[in-house]
Design a protein around this motif. Structure first.
Motif, PDB file in Angstrom:
ATOM      1  N   UNK A 109       0.777  -1.232   0.000  1.00 13.23           N
ATOM      2  CA  UNK A 109       0.000   0.000   0.000  1.00 13.23           C
ATOM      3  C   UNK A 109       0.807   1.280   0.000  1.00 13.23           C
ATOM      4  N   UNK A 110       2.139   1.191   0.040  1.00 14.31           N
ATOM      5  CA  UNK A 110       2.969   2.395  -0.089  1.00 14.31           C
ATOM      6  C   UNK A 110       3.487   2.564  -1.509  1.00 14.31           C
ATOM      7  N   UNK A 111       3.123   1.638  -2.408  1.00 14.97           N
ATOM      8  CA  UNK A 111       3.498   1.765  -3.802  1.00 14.97           C
ATOM      9  C   UNK A 111       2.549   2.678  -4.555  1.00 14.97           C
ATOM     10  N   UNK A 112       2.744   2.766  -5.847  1.00 15.28           N
ATOM     11  CA  UNK A 112       1.968   3.690  -6.666  1.00 15.28           C
ATOM     12  C   UNK A 112       0.476   3.346  -6.644  1.00 15.28           C
ATOM     13  N   UNK A 113       0.118   2.166  -7.111  1.00 15.46           N
ATOM     14  CA  UNK A 113      -1.295   1.791  -7.142  1.00 15.46           C
ATOM     15  C   UNK A 113      -1.805   1.547  -5.729  1.00 15.46           C
ATOM     16  N   UNK A 114      -0.994   0.891  -4.893  1.00 13.05           N
ATOM     17  CA  UNK A 114      -1.431   0.603  -3.531  1.00 13.05           C
ATOM     18  C   UNK A 114      -1.759   1.843  -2.736  1.00 13.05           C
ATOM     19  N   UNK A 115      -0.957   2.899  -2.882  1.00  7.26           N
ATOM     20  CA  UNK A 115      -1.247   4.126  -2.125  1.00  7.26           C
ATOM     21  C   UNK A 115      -2.526   4.782  -2.624  1.00  7.26           C
ATOM     22  N   UNK A 116      -2.792   4.698  -3.941  1.00 11.21           N
ATOM     23  CA  UNK A 116      -4.052   5.227  -4.467  1.00 11.21           C
ATOM     24  C   UNK A 116      -5.237   4.450  -3.901  1.00 11.21           C
ATOM     25  N   UNK A 117      -5.084   3.131  -3.776  1.00  9.34           N
ATOM     26  CA  UNK A 117      -6.141   2.310  -3.181  1.00  9.34           C
ATOM     27  C   UNK A 117      -6.370   2.714  -1.728  1.00  9.34           C
ATOM     28  N   UNK A 118      -5.289   2.877  -0.966  1.00  9.99           N
ATOM     29  CA  UNK A 118      -5.438   3.278   0.437  1.00  9.99           C
ATOM     30  C   UNK A 118      -6.126   4.630   0.559  1.00  9.99           C
ATOM     31  N   UNK A 119      -5.721   5.594  -0.254  1.00  3.42           N
ATOM     32  CA  UNK A 119      -6.352   6.915  -0.193  1.00  3.42           C
ATOM     33  C   UNK A 119      -7.835   6.823  -0.548  1.00  3.42           C
ATOM     34  N   UNK A 120      -8.155   6.017  -1.565  1.00  8.79           N
ATOM     35  CA  UNK A 120      -9.552   5.853  -1.964  1.00  8.79           C
ATOM     36  C   UNK A 120     -10.381   5.210  -0.849  1.00  8.79           C
ATOM     37  N   UNK A 121      -9.881   4.143  -0.270  1.00 14.86           N
ATOM     38  CA  UNK A 121     -10.652   3.433   0.749  1.00 14.86           C
ATOM     39  C   UNK A 121     -10.849   4.285   1.999  1.00 14.86           C
ATOM     40  N   UNK A 137      -6.484   6.575 -10.269  1.00 15.05           N
ATOM     41  CA  UNK A 137      -7.650   6.757  -9.401  1.00 15.05           C
ATOM     42  C   UNK A 137      -8.873   6.032  -9.953  1.00 15.05           C
ATOM     43  N   UNK A 138      -8.987   5.944 -11.283  1.00 20.47           N
ATOM     44  CA  UNK A 138     -10.009   5.087 -11.883  1.00 20.47           C
ATOM     45  C   UNK A 138      -9.749   3.628 -11.517  1.00 20.47           C
ATOM     46  N   UNK A 139      -8.486   3.234 -11.537  1.00 25.52           N
ATOM     47  CA  UNK A 139      -8.141   1.855 -11.181  1.00 25.52           C
ATOM     48  C   UNK A 139      -8.497   1.558  -9.723  1.00 25.52           C
ATOM     49  N   UNK A 140      -8.219   2.488  -8.828  1.00 24.64           N
ATOM     50  CA  UNK A 140      -8.545   2.284  -7.412  1.00 24.64           C
ATOM     51  C   UNK A 140     -10.041   2.059  -7.216  1.00 24.64           C
ATOM     52  N   UNK A 141     -10.857   2.831  -7.924  1.00 22.40           N
ATOM     53  CA  UNK A 141     -12.304   2.631  -7.822  1.00 22.40           C
ATOM     54  C   UNK A 141     -12.699   1.258  -8.348  1.00 22.40           C
ATOM     55  N   UNK A 142     -12.067   0.836  -9.435  1.00 23.02           N
ATOM     56  CA  UNK A 142     -12.374  -0.469 -10.005  1.00 23.02           C
ATOM     57  C   UNK A 142     -11.999  -1.595  -9.041  1.00 23.02           C
ATOM     58  N   UNK A 143     -10.847  -1.474  -8.412  1.00 23.67           N
ATOM     59  CA  UNK A 143     -10.407  -2.510  -7.482  1.00 23.67           C
ATOM     60  C   UNK A 143     -11.357  -2.628  -6.301  1.00 23.67           C
ATOM     61  N   UNK A 144     -11.848  -1.516  -5.825  1.00 23.66           N
ATOM     62  CA  UNK A 144     -12.849  -1.530  -4.753  1.00 23.66           C
ATOM     63  C   UNK A 144     -14.096  -2.282  -5.202  1.00 23.66           C
ATOM     64  N   UNK A 145     -14.523  -2.038  -6.435  1.00 21.44           N
ATOM     65  CA  UNK A 145     -15.696  -2.742  -6.961  1.00 21.44           C
ATOM     66  C   UNK A 145     -15.462  -4.247  -7.066  1.00 21.44           C
ATOM     67  N   UNK A 146     -14.301  -4.626  -7.585  1.00 25.03           N
ATOM     68  CA  UNK A 146     -14.004  -6.053  -7.732  1.00 25.03           C
ATOM     69  C   UNK A 146     -13.976  -6.735  -6.367  1.00 25.03           C
TER      70      UNK A 146
END
Length: 354
Positions: A9-21, A230-239
């Motif tokens: 979660x400190x990586x590029x996509x992971x941090x975006x996921x953490x911020x989104x959640x 940020x679109x990817x983070x939303x998608x991952x939350x949905x999945x």
């Protein structure tokens, strides 16, 4: 209030996921990250003070740590993003990719299975292991058509994509053999804020801003489908939240560009915002260099399944997302300057990322 364990979660996509959640306000996030060279706690500054956010420095390959963490935090789901991810680095040193992406995923799966077996009732029925992968496991496509679907056979070309393909197979095997409730996703090339400066888009932005040469592999003809992070983070939350157990979902932006088109677009955006001296343009900095081994020609994602079944669609076009990304790097020198000046010297790597 659900609890999600995010690895990497400190990586590029992971941090975006953490911020989104955390931004949802209804989710507690446990971020497990080893803080290798690309893991940056500064990417989490905006949520670091939230009572819903908890950071743990550690390795997914540390079975005791992961087991203890699962027992203490009792997550409702694991979102597994921890991975070595740079193709050029995998060519120079494939061992680290096998250790993290294959062995690390195996150990995480083993701990997750033991944890899931110890749950009961609604907690066991609702648990999910979400494995986040890449479109690179599918190999490449011809320039003149076609797109990756969830049924595309795997055909990895680099040590990186081979290690991710192996991890995907392990996840599916843990579902088929042991019944672990998994979901998988494969994404196209991501871009956006907080992107480590060895990857194509941030490297070109910063090199161009500093007047350095912009090396491009081959003739820059390789094509990638670009997805805003940020679109990817939303998608991952949905999945993770509503994806069907055992299913995989391709996530893409439907925004194909050649590498040369990407580099030229960045040059033009910077010229508009920070005009170079002497009447030159930043396109003059582009230099073509020898192609890298096994460089995939083209990636393209057919995202119709996630759009149809889960109702997700990308909100950013490549034009709007790239403009926002360039502006973010111009406005956030505090984040990238220490990386450029200290832990990272990036003129060689990332010249044709993806």
């Amino acid at each position: 209030m659900r609890t999600i364990l995010v690895t990497g979660g400190a990586g590029f996509i992971g941090s975006a996921v953490c911020r989104h959640l955390i931004g949802r306000g209804d989710t507690r996030v446990i971020n497990l990250d080893k803080l290798t060279y690309a893991g940056n706690p500064a990417s989490l500054t905006t949520i670091a003070g939230s009572p819903l956010y908890h950071f743990v420095e550690g390795d997914i390959g540390d079975a005791r740590l992961v087991t203890d963490l699962l027992g203490a935090m009792r997550p409702d789901a694991i979102m597994h993003l921890a991975a070595e991810s740079h193709v050029d680095r995998s060519i120079d040193g494939p061992g680290a990719f096998v250790e993290t992406n294959v062995v690390g995923t195996f150990r995480l799966l083993s701990a997750a299975l033991d944890y899931w077996r110890g749950l009961d009732g609604a907690a066991k029925a609702g648990f999910r292991f979400h494995h986040v992968s890449t479109d690179e496991v599918f190999g490449d496509l011809p320039f003149d058509g076609g797109a990756f679907t969830e049924e595309t056979p795997y055909d990895p070309s680099s040590p990186y994509s081979a290690s991710k393909a192996a991890s995907d197979h392990f996840v599916r095997a843990w579902h088929a053999t042991y019944g672990l409730p998994v979901v998988l996703s494969n994404c196209s090339n991501n871009y956006g804020p907080y992107h480590f400066p060895e990857k194509l888009i941030p490297l070109v932005i910063l090199n161009a801003l500093e007047g350095k040469q912009l090396p491009v592999y081959g003739r820059g003809a390789n094509v990638r489908d670009w997805l805003h992070v940020e679109d990817h983070a939303r998608a991952l939350d949905q999945v993770m939240s509503v994806g069907a157990v055992g299913e995989s979902y391709n996530i893409g932006g439907n925004e194909e560009r050649t590498n040369l088109q990407v580099v030229e677009a960045i040059c033009d955006l910077l010229d508009q915002r920070v005009p170079p001296a002497g009447g030159r343009t930043r396109r003059d900095l582009i230099r073509f260099v020898a192609d890298r081994p096994g460089h995939d020609r083209r990636y393209a994602i057919d995202a119709s399944k996630i759009e149809r079944e889960l109702g997700w669609r990308a909100e950013e076009s490549f034009a709007s997302g790239l403009a926002k990304t360039v502006d973010w790097y111009l406005d956030n020198r505090w984040w990238w300057a220490p990386i450029r000046d200290g832990r990272y010297a990036g003129d060689r790597l990332g010249i044709a990322a993806g």
